[in-house]
Design an enzyme around this catalytic site. Structure first.
Site, mmCIF file in Angstrom:
data_model
loop_
_atom_site.group_PDB
_atom_site.id
_atom_site.type_symbol
_atom_site.label_atom_id
_atom_site.label_comp_id
_atom_site.label_asym_id
_atom_site.label_seq_id
_atom_site.Cartn_x
_atom_site.Cartn_y
_atom_site.Cartn_z
ATOM 1 N N ARG A 1 -16.641 23.173 -12.202
ATOM 2 C CA ARG A 1 -18.080 23.112 -11.949
ATOM 3 C C ARG A 1 -18.844 23.931 -12.764
ATOM 4 N NH1 ARG A 1 -14.632 22.850 -8.484
ATOM 5 N NH2 ARG A 1 -14.403 21.513 -6.545
ATOM 6 N N THR A 2 -18.452 25.092 -12.940
ATOM 7 C CA THR A 2 -19.194 26.126 -13.830
ATOM 8 C C THR A 2 -19.324 25.558 -15.136
ATOM 9 O OG1 THR A 2 -18.678 27.810 -12.080
ATOM 10 C CG2 THR A 2 -19.335 28.553 -14.525
ATOM 11 N N LYS B 1 -1.950 33.395 -30.717
ATOM 12 C CA LYS B 1 -1.429 33.900 -31.750
ATOM 13 C C LYS B 1 -1.171 35.641 -31.648
ATOM 14 C CE LYS B 1 -2.441 30.464 -34.992
ATOM 15 N NZ LYS B 1 -3.116 30.181 -36.287
ATOM 16 N N ARG C 1 -16.365 33.503 -19.234
ATOM 17 C CA ARG C 1 -15.356 33.824 -17.997
ATOM 18 C C ARG C 1 -14.175 34.093 -18.399
ATOM 19 N NH1 ARG C 1 -15.922 30.059 -13.310
ATOM 20 N NH2 ARG C 1 -14.146 30.067 -12.195
ATOM 21 N N HIS D 1 -19.844 36.479 -10.295
ATOM 22 C CA HIS D 1 -20.280 35.409 -10.724
ATOM 23 C C HIS D 1 -21.689 35.068 -10.363
ATOM 24 C CE1 HIS D 1 -19.808 31.209 -11.804
ATOM 25 N NE2 HIS D 1 -18.770 30.798 -11.050
#
Length: 314
Positions: free
Chosen positions: A66-67, A94, A116, A144
């Site tokens: 959703r975000t 890496k 995020r 959030h």
């Protein structure tokens, strides 16, 4: 005016400053929150398309549906260029550190990063290291902010305001960054909040200034909004509770409990839902549910936040 929160005031390695970032909801004043919501209302009616030449880079180090999609759609509707950062194919696989990744991305000159990350504080660190404004799209248990703003937008659209509303936050509150934001914003806007759940899920004394209850049935009839939270087993939320079935029996929203709710009481959930645990299908998909409205709200709200930072806000 742009949304400003937790201003770092420090120079990043690229020489810029990050005084336009949004890291959490707690330091947004009520007038600032309402300003963002007002701008989102305007953008829900007509996309401004005024940000051609601006470059936005979503940097998602943690899964999201959703975000991520709503930020992508919001950037597209603003007319900005969206450059996708794929963590799974980046040099992080890496062994490149987050600091070096942030410095590298910042050196390319984007206008805004959407970050995020599973670790609390990572978005603020990325802003400092890159020298580029950052919107926090979720960091660990911390915050959030755009989810909180989308929820506030949904509540205001449905009820017309916040004064006098009583909201029950039900579930894994202590592990929820969504709960943290709403527990900060709702009282500041005039709503009452009560945290409901098993003792292991509730805030410890002094964590937040909020009333707590261990019996959903005892408070359900008082609520205007039942805001359900997922049991976050990936963050230890399943500890201290015997089973999903037992959780649903004591704290899940189902048809029997719907009969105890006020006629005007609505159901909210930030997703993803565990159907049959936090909520039954009939309540999740029924007339009381604002869950899809919360999802829809994410696009204009994130447009509003990004427009403010990029310079197009009122």
């Amino acid at each position: 005016m742009c949304p400003k929160s937790m201003v770092t005031g420090e120079s990043g390695s690229s020489g810029g400053t990050t005084d336009m970032s949004l890291f959490d909801i707690a330091s947004l004043t009520p007038p600032r929150i309402l300003e963002i919501l007002d701008r989102a209302e305007t953008m829900a009616e007509a996309s401004p398309q005024g940000f051609n030449g601006k470059t936005i880079v979503p940097m998602f180090f943690e899964p999201s549906t959703r975000t991520r999609m709503s930020f992508d759609l919001a950037a597209s509707r603003l007319g900005a260029d969206l450059i996708v950062f794929d963590h799974e194919t980046s040099s992080a696989t890496k062994g490149e550190t987050l600091r070096d990744t942030a410095r590298t991305v910042g050196a390319m000159g984007p206008d805004l990063l959407i970050v995020r990350h599973e670790n609390a504080g990572a978005p603020e660190a990325v802003a400092r290291w890159s020298g580029v404004p950052v919107v926090n799209a979720g960091d660990g248990r911390h915050a959030h902010p755009t989810q909180t703003l989308a929820d506030l937008y949904t509540i205001r659209r449905h009820f017309g305001g916040f004064d006098g509303l009583k909201v029950g936050m039900v579930g894994d509150i202590v592990n929820s960054r969504v709960a943290r934001g709403l527990l900060s914003a709702l009282p500041a806007l005039g709503a009452g909040v009560i945290a409901v759940g098993p003792a292991t899920f509730l805030p410890r004394h002094g964590d937040w200034d909020v009333d707590c209850a261990g019996d959903l049935d005892a408070v359900l009839g008082e609520l205007d909004i039942v805001y359900l939270l997922r049991v976050q087993k990936e963050r230890g939320g399943g500890l201290g509770f015997p089973s999903d079935a037992e959780y649903h029996r004591r704290f899940g929203l189902n048809d029997n409990r719907a009969d105890m709710m006020k006629p005007e009481c609505v159901v909210m959930h930030p997703g993803p839902m565990n159907r049959g645990v936090e909520v039954s299908d009939s309540l999740a998909d029924g007339e009381r549910s604002l869950i899809l409205q919360q999802v829809s709200a994410g696009v204009p709200v994130r447009m509003s936040v990004m427009a403010g930072i990029l310079g197009g806000g009122t």
